[in-house]
Each structure stands twice: as structure tokens, then as C-alpha cells.
Write an enzyme that holds these catalytic residues in place. Structure first.
Site, mmCIF file in Angstrom:
data_model
loop_
_atom_site.group_PDB
_atom_site.id
_atom_site.type_symbol
_atom_site.label_atom_id
_atom_site.label_comp_id
_atom_site.label_asym_id
_atom_site.label_seq_id
_atom_site.Cartn_x
_atom_site.Cartn_y
_atom_site.Cartn_z
ATOM 1 N N TRP B 102 -24.565 -36.166 18.619
ATOM 2 C CA TRP B 102 -23.967 -37.444 18.080
ATOM 3 C C TRP B 102 -22.174 -37.099 18.360
ATOM 4 O O TRP B 102 -21.480 -38.156 19.003
ATOM 5 C CB TRP B 102 -24.181 -37.980 16.742
ATOM 6 N N ASP B 172 -17.578 -38.942 11.440
ATOM 7 C CA ASP B 172 -18.799 -39.795 11.459
ATOM 8 C C ASP B 172 -19.761 -39.378 10.254
ATOM 9 O O ASP B 172 -20.076 -38.351 10.416
ATOM 10 C CB ASP B 172 -19.436 -39.327 12.865
ATOM 11 N N LYS B 196 -28.595 -45.795 7.160
ATOM 12 C CA LYS B 196 -29.293 -44.676 6.343
ATOM 13 C C LYS B 196 -29.186 -44.738 4.891
ATOM 14 O O LYS B 196 -30.064 -45.151 4.186
ATOM 15 C CB LYS B 196 -28.638 -43.290 6.808
HETATM 16 C C1 LIG Z 1 -24.593 -38.788 12.959
HETATM 17 C C2 LIG Z 1 -24.955 -40.135 13.672
HETATM 18 N N1 LIG Z 1 -23.961 -40.716 14.512
HETATM 19 C C3 LIG Z 1 -24.187 -41.937 15.224
HETATM 20 C C4 LIG Z 1 -25.339 -42.588 15.432
HETATM 21 C C5 LIG Z 1 -25.480 -43.860 16.073
HETATM 22 O O1 LIG Z 1 -25.513 -44.858 15.226
HETATM 23 P P1 LIG Z 1 -25.562 -46.285 15.940
HETATM 24 O O2 LIG Z 1 -26.944 -46.292 15.986
HETATM 25 O O3 LIG Z 1 -25.328 -47.164 14.429
HETATM 26 O O4 LIG Z 1 -24.827 -46.617 16.839
HETATM 27 C C6 LIG Z 1 -26.470 -41.972 14.508
HETATM 28 C C7 LIG Z 1 -27.627 -42.548 14.436
HETATM 29 O O5 LIG Z 1 -28.796 -42.062 14.125
HETATM 30 C C8 LIG Z 1 -26.233 -40.793 13.712
HETATM 31 O O6 LIG Z 1 -27.059 -40.207 13.051
HETATM 32 MG MG LIG Z 2 -27.314 -36.435 15.035
HETATM 33 MG MG LIG Z 3 -26.593 -34.313 16.088
#
Ligand SMILES: Cc1ncc(COP(=O)(O)O)c(C=O)c1O
Ligand SMILES: [Mg+2]
Ligand SMILES: [Mg+2]
Ligand SMILES: Cc1ncc(COP(=O)(O)O)c(C=O)c1O
Ligand SMILES: [Mg+2]
Ligand SMILES: [Mg+2]
Lengths: 362, 362
Positions: B102, B172, B196
């Protein structure tokens, strides 16, 4: 439980059957022991809903195979920006037909991205009308021609759509999609926030002709590039899965009720009831839009004087009518007659309007 | 009705009490004869929910007054782009600490907007660890320093957060917000998709220090400019009202259950149960992340060999366990222990793991 007469402009009434169904399986989708909100968006159960909504919308609107159907987030307002970001190239212009406040907002976002042009405007007319198709100006530089099929605030609606060989027409159909049969093939892109005829707020539908994907600039933010969502079938990131589930139920309900043809007929009945009440009131109730441009979705009207209008809205509320106040930018009254508004609600409203008129005959 | 043991990574388990509550008033919010989905986002009823969710989040996370709380659409993925669009100026660089997939995606979006820099990375380590705070490189040119507080895919989590006088830290926190007490004042911006710990998919929470609003470039698309949503209190356009309603219920449930302190304690109990099972298995189950970097939310582990792993996942599914498959990009197993996962589910999982181990002792 007594349901209210819901004339909200959006978010708005949902079919009671749809709500009943969602309620019955809210804790255990198809007896699987989990709410649909708790399923992974990568699960086969969710995938089926996601694909099913796509297919149902294609079927109901008769969408040709060379179109993609996307489920996005951000509302119609984010589409105002995505459209010029993806399609308004250097040396071209975005041609906007200005029939109301939402069209103005769409134009404003395009102005930030590139050149724009106003092919027609009914602003001089206080947005009481839709322009004659013959008066719209086109240019060789048009990247696309943008229109708002139904003007939620002003209560006007396009009865026919322009058509020519060179233009790529794009339409904001937020407030009348699925209310009537639609020549999808006259458009390069159609978009709509779901929260009127399609479902609850939180998902935006985009219907996009595949040939539009050819000239999108590289290096757009991934989430704002239509190709991302086409490639990943609207599953690039976590979709608003409950909103899409509700959309799928509303589409199924629409189909069960005879599809677009039946809905269109019922909508005409509802609209006629209300406009007849307005027109038969000898000027007590005054439709604000020009007759030939009247919307079948948002019926806007005024009463003689602010005092009476306020009283009307107050008494209506007391009688269980919701959402009759006009948009704060224009005032007056507005009844939104979206697909899920039962004809009984319209009968009740017309009765109330008759009674109110007789009580306050001036 | 029997509920399943839900270990999904997101969308994920919701508290049963929250679902019960939502179900009970799905057709008539507070006996008002309309679903909450059918209320106008300009109604006083919806406004109360909207403001209430904001206030509850402030209360639970102890958010200082010089921070804004926003409810947006587009998921964490749209934040990946909005952050550099709003805060990464010419001549500066976005400093990204890369602890997983991510973070890489966030970096990739920033690279499209401006200059970037990698202040630290655990990629060489296959993202099995969080860097020591002392090893992170900063620069005078940092517009901000971005980190991912919990790495959903790799099962690692920051135990402490960096702090210094000149950096603007952005995090994030999609997969661990609300799971533990949080020094909000060490951050300039915190964001999280709700799906989550906060609620269903479809709403994204942003916690933003007000002084961040000063240097945003003009002419950003309106929907992508944080100032729009600050000015309009997340009501510039139609919000995902049902998702925000669900968020408000989850926050109320969190408060009713003792707030962050109680939740954090319970989460530690749950996490310990599972890691103890893994560590006590003499290598049958293998935690994939370094012990000191282990996540309290996503517990990632492997079994000896793909065959056994597949069998484990298959038998687990048959026993009513959902979501134990690792992310498709890394394989293996993962159990997500978000706030709403009851400790009973964790007990059941540990029991199942013991039984499976004994049956297949090799
Ligand atoms: C740490 C993290 N960041 C970003 C995301 C992406 O999120 P979204 O699907 O709401 O764009 C996720 C999705 O699981 C995540 O776990
Ligand atoms: Mg992740
Ligand atoms: Mg990751
Ligand atoms: C015609 C039209 N376009 C755009 C919008 C804005 O939609 P959203 O709130 O989904 O951004 C509306 C909202 O009512 C609308 O009626
Ligand atoms: Mg308008
Ligand atoms: Mg409008």
C-alpha cells in the site's frame, strides 16, 4: 408502520420491497451467516452481485456491447472533473449546454482543465426551458458536448437528444436515468449519482463507449483514469459494496415491475396527475418551467406569495409529506417523482393541494 | 441464525449489535417512516448523524481542536493522489517510508505529481519488518513524510511513530485506526478507508491539521481540494449517507464498549491468543513478520508446504471460518482481528488450528 410520502430530490424514496428485502437479510446474506457489508469484495458472493448489477443495468437500458458500465465513487460531482481530465485535450474545447446549476458546476470544473465553449444556454430564461436542438452551436474543436438531461433544481428535462455525426455527446443523467427509454448509442458517456432512481447515495454509474478510452492522457491519478476502472471492472480498490448491493436490488425491482417501458408509463401517469393539479388551479399553483420543457421527475411550482408558500410547506409537512421545499438556491416548491415514489403518494399530494387551495382561495 | 467466524481483511466483520440496530430501523429511522437511506442529506435528521459521527470520532481518538475530521469518498486509494495534489509543491519532495504494497501504491501516485524520496524501505526484507525510527532519512525538502501504520497484506505494524520538529507526518491508518490509542498530534494528516475498524466500505475518514490548508494550490478540481470538504463540512455534494450512519453506529458501539482503552486491551488479548498458538506450534505455523513488527490487526502465517496450506484453508472454510486466505500477492494465511471480531472467534480459530496441527503432525 406508516411510511411517509417521500418527495425528496435525492437521496430519495426507495421501493419498499427493496428495503424489506435488504432488511430481511441484513445480518445473513442468503443465509450465509454474514451481512453483505461483511463480505470481502473479492468473494464470489459479492462478485455475483457486482456482475449482476452490471448485467441488469445493461438489460434494462439496452446498453450496446461497445459500452462499459462502471460503478464509481465521488458522486456526479467527481465526474464533472474526471470528464475533462480524461477527454479534454490541448487544442480542443469542452462544449457545455447550460440548462441549470449542475451544468454550470460541470462547466466550472472543465474550465480548470482546458478550453470550454457554451453551445447554448437558457440562463437568460432563468433556466425555465431546454434549448431547441437546432439552436445548439457545435465546433470542429469540440472534444465533447455536455448536457444535463434533467435539471433537478429547475424542473426541466430534455425530451429529445441532439444527434450528429461528429459530436461526442456526454450527459449528466443523475436525476432521470432509468425513468424512460434511452438512446444510449447517441452518447459517448452517461453518468449518474445513484441517489435518485438507482439506489442510495454512495455509488455513481458511468456508461462509457469503449472508443472513448483511446486518447486518455497518461499519468492521470490512477483513480481518476477511466481505464483503471474498465480494466479492473470497477474493482480496482474496495467498491462501495452495500450501495452496489442496493443498486442491484433496485434494478431487480425495476425489472420485476415491467422494466423501463412500464416504469415510463407509470411515471407519465404520476407526472400528469401533478401537472394537471397545478394547471387546473387557475394560477394558484404555478409551474415554474416552460410547459414543453417540464420535467417528469422534478415538478417545480410556486404559490402566490412567500407567506402562503411557507404555510403550504408547513401544513404539508404536518400531513406527512417530505421534501416539498424547492432547492435553497431557487426557493418555491418541488415534488420529485422518482421511480420509487408510489402513485398513491402523488394522489395524496394532489388531494392535499386541492384542499389547501380551497382553504386558502384568494 | 448462526454467524460465521469472520476474519476478512476488509470489508470485514461488523459488530452484531450494530447490524441488529441498523436492521431494526432500516425501514423507519427513529420511527419516522423512512429509511435513513431515504432522508435528504440536507435534513436535520441526517445532519445529526453526520455531526454525531464527527464528534464521536473526535472523542474516541482524542482529536485536538486544531484538526478537521472529514468524511470523503473514493477510499484510501483516492487519498494516495489527493495528498500529493494538495501538499506536494514544486521544489519539494514527498518522503515515503515503504513498508508494504500500500505504501508503494501511495508512492506511485505521488510520483505522478511531483518529486519523491524514499526515507526508508523494508522491501529488501520482503516487508517483514518496520524500520527502526532512527534509520529514517529526512530532508529539508520534505513536503511531508508518509507512512503506513499497519500493513494489511504483510502483517506488520508500527509500534511507535516518528516525531521531530520539522516534519509533517502523514499516515495511512486504513487497517488499524481506532484499534489503539493514537498520538494524533504527531500527525499532519491521517486517513483510513472505513471498511476495517470503522464501518462498511464507502466512506473514507480524513483527520487533517488545519495548518495544512494554507498552501494548497488553487485550481485543483473542487472535489479533490481538501478545503472544499472543510468549508462544507463534508457536505459539498451528496455524502455516502448510509455508510456514515453505519460509521456512527460503530463509533457508538466502540464507546459503549469502553472506548479505545478497552478495545486496545481486548485486541491485545485476541492477538496474543493467536500468536501464542502460532509460536507454540513448534514451527508448524510460521508467523511471516518479524516478532517486534507484528501487527495486532492482521496476523499472517504459513504452513509447511502449499498442499497443507490449501488443506488448512479448505477445512477452515468447511468449519465456518471466513477470510483466512492471505492476500493474493503474497499467499499464505492471514487472520484479520479487527475490533468487531469477537474473542470467541479467535478462540474457535485457535482450537481449530490445534486440532488441524495434531491431525497433520509431520
Ligand atoms: C493499508 C491500506 N491502505 C490502503 C488500502 C486501499 O483502500 P481502498 O480500497 O479504500 O482504496 C487498503 C485496503 O485494504 C489498506 O489496507
Ligand atoms: Mg497492506
Ligand atoms: Mg502492505
Ligand atoms: C443533475 C445533477 N447533477 C449532479 C448532481 C450532484 O450529484 P452528487 O451529489 O452525486 O455529486 C446532482 C445532485 O442532485 C444532480 O441533480
Ligand atoms: Mg439544475
Ligand atoms: Mg439540477
Amino acid at each position: 408502520m406508516e411510511r411517509r410520502y417521500n418527495f425528496n430530490a435525492g437521496p430519495s424514496a426507495l421501493p419498499q420491497e427493496v428495503l424489506d428485502h435488504a432488511q430481511s437479510e441484513l445480518l445473513s446474506y442468503q443465509q450465509l451467516g454474514m451481512s453483505i457489508m461483511e463480505f470481502s469484495h473479492r468473494s464470489k458472493e459479492y462478485q455475483k452481485i457486482h456482475d449482476g448489477a452490471n448485467e441488469l443495468l445493461r438489460e434494462l437500458l439496452n446498453i450496446p456491447d461497445d459500452y462499459e458500465v462502471l460503478f464509481l465513487q465521488g458522486g456526479a460531482s467527481l465526474q464533472f472533473s474526471m470528464i475533462p481530465m480524461n477527454f479534454l485535450s490541448e487544442g480542443q474545447q469542452g462544449n457545455y449546454v447550460i440548462t441549470g446549476s449542475w451544468a454550470q458546476k460541470a462547466l466550472k470544473e472543465a474550465e480548470k482543465i482546458g478550453n470550454t465553449f457554451i453551445g447554448s444556454s437558457s440562463q437568460a430564461d432563468d433556466f425555465r426551458s431546454i434549448p431547441d436542438l437546432g439552436t445548439i452551436k457545435y465546433s470542429d474543436q469540440d472534444a465533447y458536448v455536455h448536457l444535463t438531461s434533467n435539471n433537478t433544481i429547475h424542473g426541466t428535462q430534455w425530451k429529445h437528444f441532439p444527434k450528429n455525426d461528429q459530436s461526442r455527446f456526454i450527459a449528466d443523467m443523475s436525476s432521470d436515468i432509468l425513468s424512460r427509454s434511452l438512446p444510449v448509442d447517441q452518447f459517448s458517456l452517461i453518468y449518474a449519482g445513484a441517489q435518485k432512481n438507482l439506489g442510495p447515495a454512495g455509488v455513481t454509474v458511468v456508461i462509457l463507449k469503449k472508443d472513448m478510452l483511446k486518447n486518455i492522457p497518461d499519468n492521470l491519478p490512477t483513480m481518476l483514469d477511466y481505464r483503471t476502472h474498465v480494466d479492473k471492472k470497477s474493482l480496482y480498490n474496495t467498491p462501495p459494496s452495500f450501495a452496489i448491493y442496493m443498486l442491484s436490488l433496485v434494478l431487480q425491482w425495476t425489472k420485476n415491475n415491467g422494466g423501463i417501458q412500464a416504469i415510463e408509463k407509470l411515471n407519465a401517469e404520476k407526472t400528469n396527475l401533478l401537472y394537471d393539479t397545478i394547471d387546473g388551479s387557475k394560477g394558484f399553483y404555478n409551474g415554474t418551467s416552460e410547459k414543453q420543457s417540464r420535467s417528469s421527475m422534478n415538478v417545480t411550482f410556486r404559490l402566490p406569495g412567500k407567506e402562503l408558500e411557507d404555510l403550504f410547506l408547513k401544513e404539508a409537512e404536518e400531513e406527512g409529506f417530505v421534501g416539498l421545499k424547492g432547492h435553497r438556491s431557487v426557493g418555491g416548491c418541488r415534488a420529485s417523482l422518482y421511480n420509487a415514489v408510489p402513485i398513491e403518494s402523488v394522489h395524496a399530494l394532489c388531494d392535499f393541494m386541492h384542499t389547501f387551495h380551497h382553504k386558502h382561495n384568494i
